[in-house]
Design an enzyme around this catalytic site. Sequence first.
Site, PDB file in Angstrom:
ATOM      1  N   LYS A 177       0.860  -1.184   0.000  1.00 54.23           N
ATOM      2  CA  LYS A 177       0.000   0.000   0.000  1.00 54.23           C
ATOM      3  C   LYS A 177       0.899   1.238   0.000  1.00 54.23           C
ATOM      4  O   LYS A 177       1.424   1.638   1.031  1.00 54.23           O
ATOM      5  CB  LYS A 177      -0.908   0.052   1.226  1.00 54.23           C
ATOM      6  CG  LYS A 177      -1.995   1.121   1.052  1.00 54.23           C
ATOM      7  CD  LYS A 177      -2.426   1.803   2.325  1.00 54.23           C
ATOM      8  CE  LYS A 177      -1.668   3.046   2.643  1.00 54.23           C
ATOM      9  NZ  LYS A 177      -1.723   4.138   1.667  1.00 54.23           N
ATOM     10  N   GLU A 211       9.586   1.420  10.726  1.00 51.41           N
ATOM     11  CA  GLU A 211      10.628   2.436  10.560  1.00 51.41           C
ATOM     12  C   GLU A 211       9.896   3.770  10.700  1.00 51.41           C
ATOM     13  O   GLU A 211       9.154   4.167   9.809  1.00 51.41           O
ATOM     14  CB  GLU A 211      11.300   2.242   9.211  1.00 51.41           C
ATOM     15  CG  GLU A 211      12.661   2.860   9.164  1.00 51.41           C
ATOM     16  CD  GLU A 211      12.580   4.257   8.623  1.00 51.41           C
ATOM     17  OE1 GLU A 211      12.533   5.192   9.454  1.00 51.41           O
ATOM     18  OE2 GLU A 211      12.527   4.403   7.403  1.00 51.41           O
ATOM     19  N   CYS A 245      13.310  10.899   7.334  1.00 52.35           N
ATOM     20  CA  CYS A 245      13.367  10.617   8.771  1.00 52.35           C
ATOM     21  C   CYS A 245      14.798  10.573   9.291  1.00 52.35           C
ATOM     22  O   CYS A 245      15.019  10.521  10.495  1.00 52.35           O
ATOM     23  CB  CYS A 245      12.622   9.338   9.086  1.00 52.35           C
ATOM     24  SG  CYS A 245      13.001   8.060   7.926  1.00 52.35           S
ATOM     25  N   GLU A 268      10.140  16.244  15.073  1.00 52.79           N
ATOM     26  CA  GLU A 268      10.686  16.261  13.720  1.00 52.79           C
ATOM     27  C   GLU A 268      10.005  17.358  12.904  1.00 52.79           C
ATOM     28  O   GLU A 268       8.782  17.333  12.753  1.00 52.79           O
ATOM     29  CB  GLU A 268      10.362  14.894  13.110  1.00 52.79           C
ATOM     30  CG  GLU A 268      11.357  14.351  12.195  1.00 52.79           C
ATOM     31  CD  GLU A 268      10.958  12.951  11.722  1.00 52.79           C
ATOM     32  OE1 GLU A 268      11.790  12.317  11.111  1.00 52.79           O
ATOM     33  OE2 GLU A 268       9.812  12.501  11.957  1.00 52.79           O
TER      34      GLU A 268
END
Length: 498
Positions: free
Chosen positions: A189, A264, A298, A395
Amino acid sequence: MSMEPGAAINRVRESGLLKTQGLIGGKWIDAYDGKTIEVQNPATGDIVTSVAYMGKKETTDAISSAYNTFNSWSKHTASERSKCLRKWYDLMISHKEELALLMTLEQGKPLKEALGEVAYGAGFIEFFAEEAKRIYGDIIPATLADRRLFVLKQPVGVVGAITPWNFPLAMITRKVGPALACGCTVVVKPSEYTPLTALAAAELSLQAGIPPGVLNVVVGNASDIGDTLLQSTKVRKITFTGSTAVGKKLLAGSANTVKRISLELGGNAPCIVFDDADLDVAVKGALAAKFRNSGQTCVCANRILVQEGIYEKFANAFAKAVQNLHVGNGLVEGIAQGPLINEAAVEKVEKFIKDATSKGANVILGGRRHSLGMTFYEPTVLGNVNDEMLVSREEVFGPVAPLLRFKTEEDAIHIANDTNAGLAAYIFTTSIPRSWRVTEALEYGLVGVNEGLISTEVAPFGGFKQSGLGREGSKYGIDEYLELKYVCLGNMKEAYTK
Ligand code: ADP
């Protein structure tokens, strides 16, 4: 070479790689209710095309197709699977320009970076084509004379792979490569923002001779697709790259059927510049670690910690380098910074900068939406940031480099580790003992020493703490898709005598 978006899309269409349907059991299929979703070019706001918007029913069928194909694919020899993967890799490389154009069109990254991602993403397929042949088991010295003990490694089964928009190809290949190498079958997906690269890669997998049903792709309603994958007892493993919030949902959702899971998730990467750093190396490394993909990765440096003795010099040199980053449509030659993925991403950047300046940070460079409009944002450097500000707690996922001043090595390690994330960290120093000391103290899964770009298919990628579970890439990455089966062969009285 620059290209107009219209010419780029025509080039992809002519190559046969502009796919707009889902792939189930080797067939290109519309959503059963005919629904579609538009894919937007973030650099222009134009609609690139529309793709099928699928949900539970299509996902259920994709799972069945993967499940039914598992039996045959897992029984192919390793060499046969390896050859298919190698062919897929070759096709990706021979179509690298079309794949890169698609990526720039739907994601916005500069074409040069997109080409780099094709090489990186295809690299996982090449690596795991080779690794397919090296899935060795073990023979264990027996504890009783009439027994023989073995360990077999076998594929876990059907894998559900959910991927984000920031690396539309590589996040898929680093999951699908090892899965297929082991003999698993997959339902992918991709992100609804970047389905086109995924679908083009899937088309190439068919051309490579990967049998229908081995790789299925469903695009559509994220929670419907995700829930269907989670609830199915046929799906034995979930692998996910994306936000920490969604990752936690998937981890919790996997409990009911006790699935294997790899995650992750987000990072909050520190980039530590010590007084003894080589200034040029540190500026170059921090620039690459921060501004790749406009700060939307990331592993992007989220906090640049600079020791007080080098702070002013570094801040000046770094700001100068950042000023030279050209912002614009990624299809234009020389562009280093594309747009952010959407308006929400820009609003997040604005919120973080407002929070920082209201608490005493100063804008050294940028700090505004770019005059190009859309979701372009000026590459930004903030000074005098402290660890109470949002920009160092979370972040930012945008082109904002916050500089934090520190005094001692101990301070730097403390600030760096004071977060729930633990994906990538960078350090810049010319002292070898310090580089070891600090590397060992950092609670991070990846450490770059005097280097800002460290991802490669041959090394394990993954995080400590809430940055994730498991590793991707390298010889370690394949274990995520394998079960160990211990076999005890008994009644072997005649093993020594006959
Ligand atoms: P990002 O902020 O990078 O978009 P997300 O975690 O929202 O991160 O998205 C990563 C992937 O997870 C995308 O493919 C997205 O569609 C998918 N996703 C989002 N919500 C869910 C959910 N509830 N269940 C399964 N997948 C989801």
